[in-house]
Scaffold this active site. Sequence first.
Site, PDB file in Angstrom:
ATOM      1  N   ILE A 110       1.077  -1.076  -0.081  1.00 34.69           N
ATOM      2  CA  ILE A 110       0.133  -0.021   0.036  1.00 34.69           C
ATOM      3  C   ILE A 110       0.885   1.268   0.049  1.00 34.69           C
ATOM      4  O   ILE A 110       1.739   1.267   0.828  1.00 34.69           O
ATOM      5  CB  ILE A 110      -1.076   0.022   1.410  1.00 34.69           C
ATOM      6  CG1 ILE A 110      -1.967  -1.154   0.890  1.00 34.69           C
ATOM      7  CG2 ILE A 110      -1.867   1.218   1.382  1.00 34.69           C
ATOM      8  CD1 ILE A 110      -3.166  -1.439   2.250  1.00 34.69           C
ATOM      9  N   GLU A 111       0.912   2.120  -0.998  1.00 39.87           N
ATOM     10  CA  GLU A 111       1.649   3.190  -1.281  1.00 39.87           C
ATOM     11  C   GLU A 111       1.043   4.443  -1.113  1.00 39.87           C
ATOM     12  O   GLU A 111      -0.179   4.644  -1.324  1.00 39.87           O
ATOM     13  CB  GLU A 111       2.451   3.041  -2.906  1.00 39.87           C
ATOM     14  CG  GLU A 111       2.921   1.666  -2.799  1.00 39.87           C
ATOM     15  CD  GLU A 111       3.766   1.671  -4.109  1.00 39.87           C
ATOM     16  OE1 GLU A 111       4.059   2.597  -4.722  1.00 39.87           O
ATOM     17  OE2 GLU A 111       3.847   0.336  -4.636  1.00 39.87           O
TER      18      GLU A 111
END
Length: 205
Positions: free
Chosen positions: A85-86
């Site tokens: 998850i960026e």
Amino acid sequence: SDGALNYVSPDWFGLDWNGRLVVYEEADVDLVQQFHARGIKVVPFLSNGYNKDLGIIALNNREQLVADIAEAVAKYNLDGVNYDIEGLSEKERDLQTEFVKLLSEKMPSKHISVSLIGNPYKWSLGWHASYDYVSLAKYSDHIVLMSYELMYYTRKNIENSSLIGAAVAGEDAVIEQVEDLLERGVPASKILLGIPFYARIWCEG
């Protein structure tokens, strides 16, 4: 050839706007079996498509989402999950650690890894400040350092406040990222390098 790969991370896991897991139609039990027959583990990565809001919703729904992931891992006979998850910020730093901790507790016998960017310049805000590196390493099997696109973060570019043509993953920049993780206390045995198989063409202007 046999033995060339330890594990693969297919793009099979996404998120919906309720923070629930979405398993894409490409997920294939038969394909998993084919990899296993070759001694290769299958560890899909969980993506928010670089959408910060979607990532925050997922983290706030972390207990349900972790349960969703564990169910999918069992259903498809997978070997674990890669947390990818960026684009979050320093405000989600502890939430990310809690999420990975929950994953490790829910699936203690499965492979848990975390894809992240380094922060050798010790920035305190934004995406670079969103990771508690030592804690994430504690609750995972591997830290996957996204050691590419580093031309944006080389010292020359930062000092000049402009992007200068540079290598996608210049040796100096990669070493700087790795050394920073080691100095923070991340064990070398837990660091994997994300190596780019591409380059960029720089044009004048």
